[in-house]
Design a protein around this motif. Structure first.
Motif, short mmCIF file in Angstrom:
data_model
loop_
_atom_site.label_atom_id
_atom_site.label_comp_id
_atom_site.label_asym_id
_atom_site.label_seq_id
_atom_site.Cartn_x
_atom_site.Cartn_y
_atom_site.Cartn_z
N GLY A 108 -40.17 -48.19 22.60
CA GLY A 108 -39.12 -47.19 22.76
C GLY A 108 -39.67 -45.78 22.72
N THR A 109 -38.84 -44.83 23.07
CA THR A 109 -39.26 -43.43 23.12
C THR A 109 -39.71 -42.93 21.76
N THR A 110 -39.04 -43.35 20.71
CA THR A 110 -39.40 -42.85 19.38
C THR A 110 -40.71 -43.44 18.87
N ASP A 111 -41.26 -44.44 19.54
CA ASP A 111 -42.56 -44.99 19.17
C ASP A 111 -43.72 -44.18 19.76
N LEU A 112 -43.42 -43.16 20.56
CA LEU A 112 -44.49 -42.46 21.28
C LEU A 112 -45.47 -41.73 20.37
N ARG A 113 -44.98 -41.22 19.27
CA ARG A 113 -45.84 -40.54 18.30
C ARG A 113 -47.04 -41.43 17.93
N VAL A 114 -46.76 -42.71 17.69
CA VAL A 114 -47.83 -43.65 17.32
C VAL A 114 -48.64 -44.06 18.54
N ALA A 115 -47.96 -44.33 19.63
CA ALA A 115 -48.66 -44.76 20.85
C ALA A 115 -49.62 -43.68 21.32
N GLU A 116 -49.20 -42.42 21.21
CA GLU A 116 -50.07 -41.34 21.65
C GLU A 116 -51.26 -41.14 20.70
N VAL A 159 -47.06 -51.38 20.91
CA VAL A 159 -46.49 -50.57 19.83
C VAL A 159 -44.98 -50.76 19.79
N ALA A 160 -44.44 -51.11 18.61
CA ALA A 160 -42.99 -51.30 18.54
C ALA A 160 -42.49 -51.14 17.11
N GLY A 161 -41.29 -50.56 16.99
CA GLY A 161 -40.64 -50.47 15.69
C GLY A 161 -39.51 -51.48 15.63
N PRO A 177 -56.86 -59.88 24.73
CA PRO A 177 -56.63 -59.51 23.32
C PRO A 177 -55.45 -58.56 23.24
N ILE A 178 -54.53 -58.83 22.29
CA ILE A 178 -53.36 -57.97 22.09
C ILE A 178 -53.37 -57.49 20.65
N ILE A 179 -53.38 -56.17 20.48
CA ILE A 179 -53.33 -55.57 19.15
C ILE A 179 -51.93 -55.00 18.96
N ALA A 180 -51.22 -55.54 17.97
CA ALA A 180 -49.84 -55.14 17.75
C ALA A 180 -49.78 -54.05 16.69
N VAL A 181 -49.02 -52.98 16.97
CA VAL A 181 -48.87 -51.87 16.04
C VAL A 181 -47.39 -51.71 15.67
N PRO A 182 -47.03 -52.08 14.45
CA PRO A 182 -45.64 -51.83 14.03
C PRO A 182 -45.45 -50.35 13.74
N THR A 183 -44.27 -49.83 14.03
CA THR A 183 -43.99 -48.43 13.70
C THR A 183 -42.84 -48.36 12.68
N SER A 184 -42.76 -47.21 12.04
CA SER A 184 -41.73 -47.02 11.01
C SER A 184 -40.40 -46.62 11.63
N VAL A 189 -32.76 -52.33 7.06
CA VAL A 189 -33.85 -53.24 6.70
C VAL A 189 -35.12 -52.97 7.48
N GLY A 190 -35.03 -52.20 8.57
CA GLY A 190 -36.23 -51.91 9.35
C GLY A 190 -36.97 -50.68 8.86
N GLN A 191 -36.35 -49.91 8.04
CA GLN A 191 -36.91 -48.65 7.54
C GLN A 191 -38.32 -48.86 6.98
N GLY A 192 -39.24 -48.06 7.45
CA GLY A 192 -40.60 -48.14 6.94
C GLY A 192 -41.48 -49.03 7.78
N GLY A 193 -40.88 -49.82 8.66
CA GLY A 193 -41.68 -50.63 9.56
C GLY A 193 -42.00 -52.03 9.06
N GLN A 194 -41.51 -52.39 7.87
CA GLN A 194 -41.80 -53.72 7.32
C GLN A 194 -41.27 -54.83 8.23
N ALA A 195 -40.07 -54.67 8.79
CA ALA A 195 -39.51 -55.72 9.64
C ALA A 195 -40.40 -55.95 10.86
N ALA A 196 -40.83 -54.84 11.48
CA ALA A 196 -41.70 -54.97 12.65
C ALA A 196 -43.03 -55.59 12.26
N LEU A 197 -43.60 -55.14 11.16
CA LEU A 197 -44.88 -55.68 10.70
C LEU A 197 -44.79 -57.19 10.48
N HIS A 198 -43.78 -57.60 9.74
CA HIS A 198 -43.64 -59.03 9.44
C HIS A 198 -43.35 -59.84 10.69
#
Lengths: 230, 230, 230, 230, 230, 230, 230, 230
Positions: A108-116, A159-161, A177-184, A189-198
């Motif tokens: 999503g657009t709000t994940d760009l901070r991390v993707a960039e 990259v995904a939150g 190879p796929i490297i997954a990056v959870p975002t906050s 329940v998604g706050q902080g990125g734990q849901a994406a990480l798990h």
């Protein structure tokens, strides 16, 4: 502060508050990167000076404009990259080889901070970057539309939150190879990125690997480790 | 046990250890269902007797074979449904209308225990059930292959463990109500179903609703509430 | 069970309880692997039969001796690998090339169950495996003694429970891709592997990637994705 | 930013930082809604422009007054809804049919922020809304006083923070679909809405479904999915 | 075991593995109660002997039949109370005063194990007990039917698992002290009783107090503290 | 298992599944201790053989009777310590110096399993041990009665489950080093020892240090480190 | 806002955003108290007006000076109590009976914010209050010095942050009802008050009851319930 | 505030909001230290005055510049230590004995805030301090370079955030007491210091002890307890 030995040591320079690791490039393939969070502008400049004197490149992540203003009085060629909150010691020379190395996909657009952060670090280390942004699974046609391009990449960073389902879907469609990056990104329940990480760690797709929440830098570094050895 | 008023009360029958709710069907649309976990066979039989005497149907969830053996000595027509761990007071009459009401989708084979709890409850309440099992997102073509059928359903139940990405993908492809059921399938950070639950609650797809982990019964009941009012 | 379309579909075979994904090898590089936990022996055999009929190799993880006993009545050549709880459809042919592909390092003896899951899967897919076991950081000289060998590997898998510090130390000494696998070894706050997982994700060493707790299979698969593209 | 293909694609428009999903209305029943949190005013305006050019309605949730001030310089008819932090592209036309569609109930005054997000979204999509606010279970007579009206609704949304008991009580009194929305109202163990969320998911009342904490938008969307198919 | 001073000390008797607190009755109003979990039958018997020799009553909670069998060879009058897993040194003399002291309410049948621990302890200490079981909020008429009786009690204990909404509803209807006891009844997010505990602590009803999950003993003790001082 | 170099290495012996650290005594003051949990009897015996051959003492923690039976066929002098689940290679020679080194205090009888692990390890390493058991804060006179003796110790180990308040109270009364050991004794929110652990870490008494839940061995080792350097 | 019935209803007054509960005093013993957090000054004033018109007392908790400034323009006699962040509609008349009703004990100076919320509420409802502040267990003599006075109280409220050991120690020394209030004072693992809360719930002292973190108001209300019935 | 006895008591002075513990030095070896967080400047000054009048030293931790400005108007010799946020009543006299007492090691530059809290407290109590900063395990040669110096210390304090691996590695190389201090440095799963805390508690190195997150003061106090008794 007290009685500490400062100066050059085998493999590092001791500044008292920091021991700058000068042979990391030789051991790990990349020079030390300065993690800006929690460091004063003056500390960042002192460490940068050591790297500069040793002829090593300067990359500061998690910085801010205020630090940059002070930084460029000492390193006038330094550049501020706003979306990724990165300072580089020099303007970035973008590589335009035909062969594309990394595909960086963001849900999503709000994940760009991390993707960039990932994209800029990768480019800093000489890798070529494809960007595929806002390809989250709620509109699958957007992802499928990019799939032919993504298949040409050597490594994929996803990259995904929120629920972080993007790498799961990609994992079932790709052999790279796929490297997954959870975002906050998210709330409740998604706050902080734990849901994406798990979600990424328990993915039903096989062979994904995961880095810390919002760790775009780490994903780029992992991609670099893969490509360097190819 | 001590001084308690037992017997018939307005709207329920008091057994001391249980007050069987006899007008629930009128209030909520379905008779009381017996949650078997933590109840003795004798308690289950006594409650069933009250329901039976009131002419109400008997459905026991989260039971086991041992309870069933004792149960059928009192209710000989009762049937044991192994995969869903359900006892029904009577054999189930399957409805074969043309119009299909609910599509129950499960991401993997190990999610069937929960999916079948939903399916059997729905059938017990007179709903028609489509089953689409093992359609997890790691092999998207399996899901897409079922999509035409699923689109004809009035309500969709999406059951998934691990990262629980199935309802997110379905939510972006469908306009019907989607009830997401996380399962406790998985290990490590997914153990217990928390990862799937959180993933479903933070889904990037809009308008999904979620029930408790492994709560196939609840999902079927929610579907019943929707269809009953249509 | 009810009205379901079974049989061959484009890209998969539908068994009702499972849709065996027959073109996964083409999409992702490896045939479907059967996750044994929560599946009955009969379900595992039926899925294996589909894979066998399609000429694809059979690998069952998280299985047990009881399932194996039933399994080998149908597949007499199948082999039980006790330490890793794996069934392979055929005896494993070990590769003895000079070039070593993967170094699998484990911090302690009790981590071997997970390390061997990784090692066996990797060997099943044709990779060569170095094993370096019990090289935890509490006795650094044991790890340093293995370092020359490890540096020759293309990919490193670092398996550790408790505080999971092994990959952090290795990350500072190596330039290869490092896949960190937390294990559920430990007790108290370490129980379940969360401490090791979190330690690996927040490592001060750059560019590590992490898989789910105890997921030796996933680490091997990630290594396969890296090597396949080299 | 780098080499990205922008412009019209099948089903979406690519803005680089966003791929606006133009056929979502057709697939899911409603046009894309802009989640305002974490997006710049300029990003929101650009996405709105795409929707506007495609003749689709504009709805921005989780926005703020500052963004609105910039937004209305481009879309002068846009309206700011303070209590729900929503921007709509046009003034809302309230429907005054006799038949009431949704009853939105909130346990306390501080839950109104979330309840109004649900109410406004529902009205935006053409649904009629009953509001029953401050009907928490600590004063049961207030809820019971509203019950006759609530029973006429097609769908019920129950919003509550703290222990979130409201949907449990309503679930035992009603036969309609009930969508429970936990809010982050509370402090101590209730902080963040986890207590309310868990209470709703484990409700002793049957057939409730739940959305993410504070997700009034999602509840309204789920109600829309139900009513659209009726 | 080693060099330890055993025997009588001021206010307690030292058994090496236990220091039996003989003046607790004087300080806190009740003699020491033996928490059976994790103690061997022999340890329980030795502690009981000390209490017996000091003329104090014997109450063992969280015990089991096996311990009881060994216990009664030493204390033949001892009684086993199955539902509450309690051993009392003597048969319980039930008090039949007109004035009723405590109302113990339980939401569901599976909560009886905990409710009966509270009830039996209270009776052991000479309190009179009303029992109102299966009065959960999903069938509000059952609770309301008992309300006249409950209003005559001096203290109310409200026992509930799952979402634990019972004390919230009672708190809004009563002016007496209400002690809420969460139980570990439930599954998914409710497993272990955390959801009920948090719900009770964040209740919108004022002036509830809460004890640990499944702590029927503690609730009875708290009621005893209140009544003793009246 | 595969191609691994076994045999003697500088400072350790490689058994394939374990690299026995033979110079740990020199580096850290104590020989390697075998953590029995998760190791087979055969693995424990092999490691013990290496230690024995090197003239080092054998101590196995977290073992069980079954392992011991097999163990003593190889090491006939070995002793089984039931309460602490420890095997020692030789009978323990208790030291009877006047000067007492460690005071081990336990809050309750059920904490003895952990306290005895600490006590036995300390004795194994030649330390003298005072035992003060069942001195929990609910009967403060029991603790105060032991205080004169405790004040003579060089180091104090305070073992407690449930809320773990014992070290806080002792910390305010003593000037010695206090090592707090939380135990997994308790239920509900205390289950697993987290409540005790967190209570000890946030103690209002200054200068306590804490080890992992149930880690009696670690507390004894920490005490050894302190005393060794005195 | 939309079509809502406002005005007087049986037992409450409907303001749209709030239904003021006017017969709570009759049901629960105390008039409705306004929880100020998250409410606008205007909402608080409107609710207060309804209470005032009904001749009921006004108490606003969790307020702030800014709200008070606006509040007193409408209710000029209202008083701001800074340490407890409370507004009362009238100056508080302190009761000076001989008999003291409640002892409020606080472990540390930083817990006073919560202790004073309890104290002021209790005084507002006509109870007499003893204050014993900074009597934490790290300096036991301070607590013991107050013990004679505390023993004369009818109810004890024990307020503590960090590890929250104060109520455990008091529970072993007193026979009165003890209401434990965990506070959010602390840092690290104690942050938010979870450590104190869990410690109090798992206390080794019998018969303590607990309220939510920082809930001084609730503790006072529970004390009121006890004393009212005495 | 109300009727409280103020003034001198046996062993403490009662200020109403605080009971200053004047014989703590005698009991525990050090005078009371003022924890500044959450206390007003005026409260800190009043407590300091009591200590000063009793001839005891003044040490305020977790303070800030604003408090200091007010503080020094009353205590003009007081000194502000910025990096550690500490106020001392007098300038610190640094001890220059040959024998070095404590080695304080920090993994990274951002951990210095905590390391300096430990260092300054230790110096305040008369201990000599070695500082070894930025010796994290990602550059092992930096740590090994300091090892000869560290080995001469009586006690080691190891401060680290993120995964907190530093004490594990040091524990395997040293025989002294090691006090591990987790810091809140990090982000994602490391945020708040939980990952470092758990890593240190589950360390594979034996005999480490741990204090609360960021508790540099507590580590120094624990070191003081050890050295005082040597």
């Amino acid at each position: 502060m007290s009685s500490k030995q400062r100066g050059s040591q085998p493999g590092f320079t001791d500044l008292g508050f920091a021991k700058v690791d000068l042979d990391r490039q030789q051991r790990c393939g990349n020079a030390e990167v300065i993690f800006g969070e929690g460091k004063t502008a003056q500390q960042i400049i002192s460490i940068s000076q050591v790297l500069h004197d040793a002829g090593q490149p300067i990359l500061v992540t998690r910085s801010n404009l205020e630090v940059y203003e002070e930084f460029k009085t000492r390193f006038p060629k330094a550049v501020w990259h706003e979306q990724s909150s990165i300072i580089t010691g020099q303007p970035l020379k973008l590589i335009k080889k035909k062969k594309i190395d990394i595909a960086i996909c963001a849900a999503g657009t709000t994940d760009l901070r991390v993707a960039e952060e990932a994209a800029l670090c990768a480019q800093f280390w000489g890798l070529n970057v494809q960007r595929h942004y806002d390809v989250g699974v709620a509109g699958l046609h957007r992802l499928l539309n990019s799939m032919d391009a993504i298949k040409t990449a050597r490594v994929v960073i996803a990259v995904a939150g929120m629920e972080g389902a993007l790498p799961s879907v990609m994992g079932g469609l790709l052999s790279q190879p796929i490297i997954a990056v959870p975002t906050s990104v998210g709330y409740g329940v998604g706050q902080g990125g734990q849901a994406a990480l798990h979600g990424m760690l328990t993915s039903c797709a096989s062979g994904l690997t995961v880095v810390n929440i919002d760790n775009g830098f780490g994903a780029a570094y992992a991609a670099f480790r893969i490509i360097k050895g190819s």
